[in-house]
Design a protein around this motif. Structure first.
Motif, mmCIF file in Angstrom:
data_model
loop_
_atom_site.group_PDB
_atom_site.id
_atom_site.type_symbol
_atom_site.label_atom_id
_atom_site.label_comp_id
_atom_site.label_asym_id
_atom_site.label_seq_id
_atom_site.Cartn_x
_atom_site.Cartn_y
_atom_site.Cartn_z
ATOM 1 N N ASP A 363 40.938 40.437 48.218
ATOM 2 C CA ASP A 363 40.616 39.741 49.467
ATOM 3 C C ASP A 363 40.392 40.736 50.602
ATOM 4 O OD1 ASP A 363 41.796 38.364 52.148
ATOM 5 O OD2 ASP A 363 40.842 36.860 50.861
ATOM 6 N N SER A 364 41.258 41.722 50.707
ATOM 7 C CA SER A 364 41.144 42.732 51.761
ATOM 8 C C SER A 364 41.487 44.092 51.184
ATOM 9 C CB SER A 364 42.090 42.400 52.917
ATOM 10 O OG SER A 364 42.040 43.395 53.915
ATOM 11 N N THR A 365 40.701 45.094 51.530
ATOM 12 C CA THR A 365 40.920 46.424 50.962
ATOM 13 C C THR A 365 42.081 47.154 51.631
ATOM 14 O OG1 THR A 365 39.315 47.382 52.508
ATOM 15 C CG2 THR A 365 38.491 46.629 50.369
ATOM 16 N N ALA A 366 42.525 46.678 52.771
ATOM 17 C CA ALA A 366 43.635 47.329 53.475
ATOM 18 C C ALA A 366 44.287 46.333 54.422
ATOM 19 C CB ALA A 366 43.139 48.551 54.248
ATOM 20 N N VAL A 375 48.206 51.673 59.669
ATOM 21 C CA VAL A 375 47.984 51.226 58.290
ATOM 22 C C VAL A 375 49.295 50.722 57.703
ATOM 23 C CG1 VAL A 375 47.302 51.922 55.967
ATOM 24 C CG2 VAL A 375 46.087 52.844 57.950
ATOM 25 N N ALA A 376 49.277 49.542 57.122
ATOM 26 C CA ALA A 376 50.479 48.988 56.502
ATOM 27 C C ALA A 376 50.782 49.737 55.212
ATOM 28 C CB ALA A 376 50.274 47.505 56.212
ATOM 29 N N ARG A 377 52.035 50.170 55.056
ATOM 30 C CA ARG A 377 52.387 51.000 53.910
ATOM 31 C C ARG A 377 53.560 50.406 53.130
ATOM 32 N NH1 ARG A 377 49.655 55.439 53.289
ATOM 33 N NH2 ARG A 377 48.384 56.229 55.018
ATOM 34 N N CYS A 378 53.600 50.762 51.856
ATOM 35 C CA CYS A 378 54.616 50.259 50.939
ATOM 36 C C CYS A 378 55.995 50.794 51.323
ATOM 37 C CB CYS A 378 54.249 50.681 49.513
ATOM 38 S SG CYS A 378 55.511 50.330 48.282
ATOM 39 N N PRO A 379 57.027 49.961 51.361
ATOM 40 C CA PRO A 379 58.377 50.439 51.681
ATOM 41 C C PRO A 379 58.992 51.290 50.572
ATOM 42 C CG PRO A 379 58.428 48.109 51.103
ATOM 43 C CD PRO A 379 56.978 48.496 51.187
ATOM 44 N N ASN A 380 58.393 51.238 49.374
ATOM 45 C CA ASN A 380 58.947 51.988 48.246
ATOM 46 C C ASN A 380 58.382 53.399 48.128
ATOM 47 O OD1 ASN A 380 60.428 49.678 47.506
ATOM 48 N ND2 ASN A 380 58.680 48.881 46.341
ATOM 49 N N CYS A 381 57.038 53.518 48.259
ATOM 50 C CA CYS A 381 56.413 54.825 48.020
ATOM 51 C C CYS A 381 55.494 55.264 49.151
ATOM 52 C CB CYS A 381 55.625 54.799 46.707
ATOM 53 S SG CYS A 381 54.147 53.753 46.761
ATOM 54 N N SER A 382 55.384 54.462 50.210
ATOM 55 C CA SER A 382 54.537 54.759 51.370
ATOM 56 C C SER A 382 53.048 54.697 51.062
ATOM 57 C CB SER A 382 54.872 56.144 51.958
ATOM 58 O OG SER A 382 56.200 56.179 52.396
ATOM 59 N N GLY A 383 52.679 54.074 49.967
ATOM 60 C CA GLY A 383 51.264 53.903 49.648
ATOM 61 C C GLY A 383 50.647 52.793 50.480
ATOM 62 N N PRO A 384 49.313 52.817 50.663
ATOM 63 C CA PRO A 384 48.657 51.780 51.469
ATOM 64 C C PRO A 384 48.684 50.418 50.780
ATOM 65 C CG PRO A 384 47.028 53.186 50.404
ATOM 66 C CD PRO A 384 48.359 53.816 50.132
ATOM 67 N N LEU A 385 48.808 49.369 51.569
ATOM 68 C CA LEU A 385 48.846 48.005 51.047
ATOM 69 C C LEU A 385 47.448 47.381 51.096
ATOM 70 C CD1 LEU A 385 52.107 46.590 52.699
ATOM 71 C CD2 LEU A 385 51.857 47.795 50.518
ATOM 72 N N TRP A 386 47.216 46.443 50.185
ATOM 73 C CA TRP A 386 45.976 45.670 50.185
ATOM 74 C C TRP A 386 46.290 44.267 49.687
ATOM 75 C CZ3 TRP A 386 43.124 44.253 45.516
ATOM 76 C CH2 TRP A 386 43.770 44.623 44.332
ATOM 77 N N ARG A 418 38.750 45.662 55.707
ATOM 78 C CA ARG A 418 37.422 45.350 55.178
ATOM 79 C C ARG A 418 37.520 44.371 54.017
ATOM 80 N NH1 ARG A 418 35.103 47.928 51.106
ATOM 81 N NH2 ARG A 418 36.550 49.691 51.328
ATOM 82 N N ALA A 419 36.558 43.461 53.940
ATOM 83 C CA ALA A 419 36.560 42.420 52.904
ATOM 84 C C ALA A 419 36.278 43.009 51.537
ATOM 85 C CB ALA A 419 35.512 41.356 53.228
ATOM 86 N N GLY A 420 37.024 42.532 50.544
ATOM 87 C CA GLY A 420 36.750 42.862 49.160
ATOM 88 C C GLY A 420 35.883 41.785 48.529
ATOM 89 N N ALA A 421 35.793 41.798 47.197
ATOM 90 C CA ALA A 421 34.912 40.869 46.486
ATOM 91 C C ALA A 421 35.308 39.416 46.721
ATOM 92 C CB ALA A 421 34.922 41.187 44.991
ATOM 93 N N THR A 422 36.612 39.116 46.735
ATOM 94 C CA THR A 422 37.063 37.732 46.870
ATOM 95 C C THR A 422 36.682 37.148 48.224
ATOM 96 O OG1 THR A 422 38.933 38.193 45.393
ATOM 97 C CG2 THR A 422 39.069 36.224 46.757
ATOM 98 N N ARG A 423 36.960 37.899 49.297
ATOM 99 C CA ARG A 423 36.635 37.378 50.616
ATOM 100 C C ARG A 423 35.121 37.351 50.849
ATOM 101 N NH1 ARG A 423 39.467 40.569 54.428
ATOM 102 N NH2 ARG A 423 37.949 40.930 56.061
ATOM 103 N N THR A 424 34.401 38.331 50.306
ATOM 104 C CA THR A 424 32.945 38.326 50.424
ATOM 105 C C THR A 424 32.361 37.094 49.756
ATOM 106 O OG1 THR A 424 32.896 40.755 50.428
ATOM 107 C CG2 THR A 424 30.831 39.619 49.951
ATOM 108 N N ALA A 425 32.876 36.769 48.561
ATOM 109 C CA ALA A 425 32.389 35.572 47.855
ATOM 110 C C ALA A 425 32.668 34.313 48.658
ATOM 111 C CB ALA A 425 33.037 35.487 46.473
ATOM 112 N N ALA A 426 33.837 34.244 49.279
ATOM 113 C CA ALA A 426 34.194 33.055 50.079
ATOM 114 C C ALA A 426 33.292 32.934 51.301
ATOM 115 C CB ALA A 426 35.658 33.134 50.496
#
Length: 642
Positions: A363-366, A375-386, A418-426
């Motif tokens: 739905d959203s790439t970030a 940028v929203a980050r994971c509480p476990n490993c600090s990776g970016p959320l999507w 930014r929109a991913g495939a799911t949101r683009t399709a919608a």
């Protein structure tokens, strides 16, 4: 009188990376032969190891008492002499043990599948009728000739192909491959067709069956159960012509009288083995062609810099036929779906289906903090959320989900990126309510869609096939593709765009959104030769692959430093690093990158293999998943370091 068999043990352990002598007991003499798969004991281990008979000898240099071969697995030869030579050369080039390559080439024995195969004696049907295609007989003969090595830019549309009374419409590259395969069968020879993933595999197998060539098929699909995969190997091993279809492992298929290796879309990253020995299928095909003197034909809709280099050196010949290029227009950078793209979709849906290619799934790439835009980050490993297609928050690094997000500023609210495939399709579905909207990604797997007014939103490489082609193809997120932090981002972008455009119907239009300048002009003109030449020239100037080879050594710092010091004897080898492995917080692993000339590859691989055996023998490390792994990882051609 008992005889001595020299065996290659199917193991990746460096201490077992040589031939061992075993005595063949009298009870097994009548059934054992070169290439037989056998079980043997080794040292004090109670577990039997599988091995292959490479040769027989009258005597042994070993002064102690030789162990005996315990049993023979199956009957006949499982390891052909050409396949052993191929494995040995690849092991030498890859700085790995022979047993590792043998595991890739020869699947594990499946007793039930073996029994079922040997109990069923199949005789292939003679080909009924003549092959009718748009390719001239002389052209096919040149491509199928022994020792021929060619690359061609395939026509980006479907062609008719007929065999006797059976007729199909299929992508041009597949029509050519099947025409060559039929020619080989008529000469009593086999063909290996290599494709990157299950979509192309399904299309190839369906076309073979539609032409009535089922009895020649050896299916190497990795999507099958292990027993079915083994049956494909056994069918390839039969002493009659076969058409082998598969991906990486199919390049080792032990076919009878190999006539041609046919490789589609050779620069697809799916061809790179992600585990040791880290082989690229293109390299396996090149080495095998040099050993067996068969023909090698590579076909793509774009031209990689690796192929450009092989063409420039004269190792490959250009067999591209003349054809009308596809109709492509360019939209200047601006809105993601601008008026040009919107009109192309609207007009395409009037007459048929439309394909829209996007860069990302979900739905959203970030995600971003709604209050401070961090940028929203994971509480476990600090990776970016999507946000995935189901609306769940996920981490791109650890794949954690249902995460409780809290920004450093204290806010728990977020905004979508930014929109991913799911949101683009919608969103497109709302703009075109009369059209059926379909999403195709790696998670939602579609091979084909039925004709009709369908709007397909697909990620790169997941575009489904449509009989007759799409009425329009719109390429979104072009700047995202080009902006990826990877050495091959440009040629990878051109590759995925070209593969999508190749699914256009004849005289239909494609639109590339958001790219301008020389690249956009060359792509619109379908001048892939110029695109690849420009890119290779830039790589040569910077001394980057494929102008040179680039490899890596990954281990703990003390081991990497020792190996780095040993490389000083190779004056022309350029060392970069060592540096900590990126993307793994808290990891103790370091990586050394090294650049070298193609002519130094074998001598450098031998040296590295020897050094790793000397300094890391008996050592291991624990991976993030808790498994034991080798202390040192060597990649002689590392596609991920730049």
């Amino acid at each position: 009188m008992s005889k001595i068999a020299r065996l290659a043990i199917q193991s990746g352990l460096p201490q077992l990376d040589r031939l061992f002598d075993y005595v063949v007991p009298d009870a097994l003499l009548d059934n054992i032969s070169i290439g037989s798969r056998v079980k043997v004991g080794f040292g004090n281990s109670k577990k039997s190891l599988e091995a292959f008979v490479i040769e027989f000898a009258e005597s042994s240099d070993f002064k102690g008492q030789l162990s005996e071969v315990q049993s023979i697995v199956g009957t006949g030869a499982f390891l052909e002499s050409e396949i052993f030579l191929l494995c040995r050369q690849l092991a030498e080039r890859s700085a790995c043990a022979l047993g590792e390559v043998l595991k890739t080439a020869i699947p594990a024995h499946m007793p039930r599948a073996y029994a079922a195969h040997t109990a069923f004696s199949e005789v292939t049907d003679a080909i009924q009728g003549e092959m009718a295609s748009t390719f001239e007989a002389e052209y096919l003969s040149e491509l199928a000739a022994a020792g021929a090595r060619a690359f061609l830019l395939s026509e980006p549309r479907e062609l008719k192909l007929a065999l006797g009374q059976k007729q199909i419409s299929t992508p041009a590259w597949l029509a050519l491959f099947l025409a060559i395969a039929v020619k080989n069968i008529q000469r009593g020879q086999s063909t290996i067709i290599l494709v990157p993933d299950y979509r192309e595999h399904t299309i190839v197998v369906s076309a073979i069956k539609a032409l009535g060539l089922d009895s020649y098929l050896a299916d190497y699909s990795q999507e099958q159960a292990k027993s079915k995969q083994y049956t494909g190997f056994l069918r390839a091993l039969d002493r009659q012509p076969r058409i082998v279809v598969g991906s990486r492992s199919a390049a080792f298929a032990p076919v009878h009288k190999l006539g041609s290796i046919l490789l589609y879309d050779e620069s697809d990253r799916s061809y790179v083995d992600q585990s040791s020995p880290y082989l690229h299928t293109r390299d396996v095909a090149l080495v095998r062609e040099s050993i067996q003197d068969c023909s090698l034909v590579m076909a793509s809709h774009s031209m990689s810099t690796d192929v450009r280099r092989l063409l420039d050196t004269g190792y490959l010949s250009d067999a591209t036929l003349s054809y009308s290029p596809p109709r492509i227009s360019i939209s200047e950078p601006g809105l993601r779906v601008d008026s040009h793209a919107y009109n192309a979709i609207r007009q395409g849906l009037i007459v048929g289906s439309v394909l829209v290619q996007v860069a990302s799934l979900g739905d959203s790439t970030a995600l971003y903090c709604k209050l401070c835009d961090e940028v929203a980050r994971c509480p476990n490993c600090s990776g970016p959320l999507w946000v995935d297609s189901g609306g769940s928050k996920k981490c791109r690094w650890c794949n954690g989900f249902a995460l409780d997000y809290l920004c450093n500023c204290g806010s728990a609210e977020f905004s979508l990126g930014r929109a991913g495939a799911t949101r683009t399709a919608a969103e497109l579905g709302k703009s075109f309510p009369s059209a059926r909207v379909v999403e195709s990604t790696g998670e939602n797997r579609l091979v084909r869609i039925k004709p009709g007014k369908t709007l397909v939103v697909a990620t790169a490489g997941a575009e489904p096939y449509l009989a007759g082609g799409y009425a329009a193809v719109v390429l979104l997120d072009a700047r995202i593709f080009l902006g990826k932090q990877n050495l091959r981002s440009l040629e990878e972008s051109v590759r995925v765009w070209s593969n999508a455009v190749a699914k256009l119907a004849t005289k239909s239009n494609g639109v590339l959104v958001g790219v301008s300048g020389e690249l956009a002009q060359l792509f619109a003109l379908w001048d892939h030769s110029r695109i690849s030449s420009n890119e290779l020239a830039a790589r040569k100037e910077l001394q980057l692959p494929p102008a040179v080879r680039m490899g890596s050594v990954t281990a703990e710092l003390n081991l990497v430093s020792a190996i780095s010091e040993s490389l000083s004897q190779f004056g022309s080898v350029v060392k970069i690093g060592p540096a900590p492995v990126p993307g793994k917080p808290g990891s103790s692993l370091w990586r050394l990158i090294f650049k070298y000339q193609y002519s130094e590859g074998i001598s450098l691989a031998r040296h590295l293999k020897s050094e790793v055996t000397r300094i890391a023998s008996g050592r291991s490390r624990v991976t993030d998943s808790g498994r034991n792994a080798r202390a040192v990882t060597i990649k002689m051609n590392d596609a991920e370091v730049v």
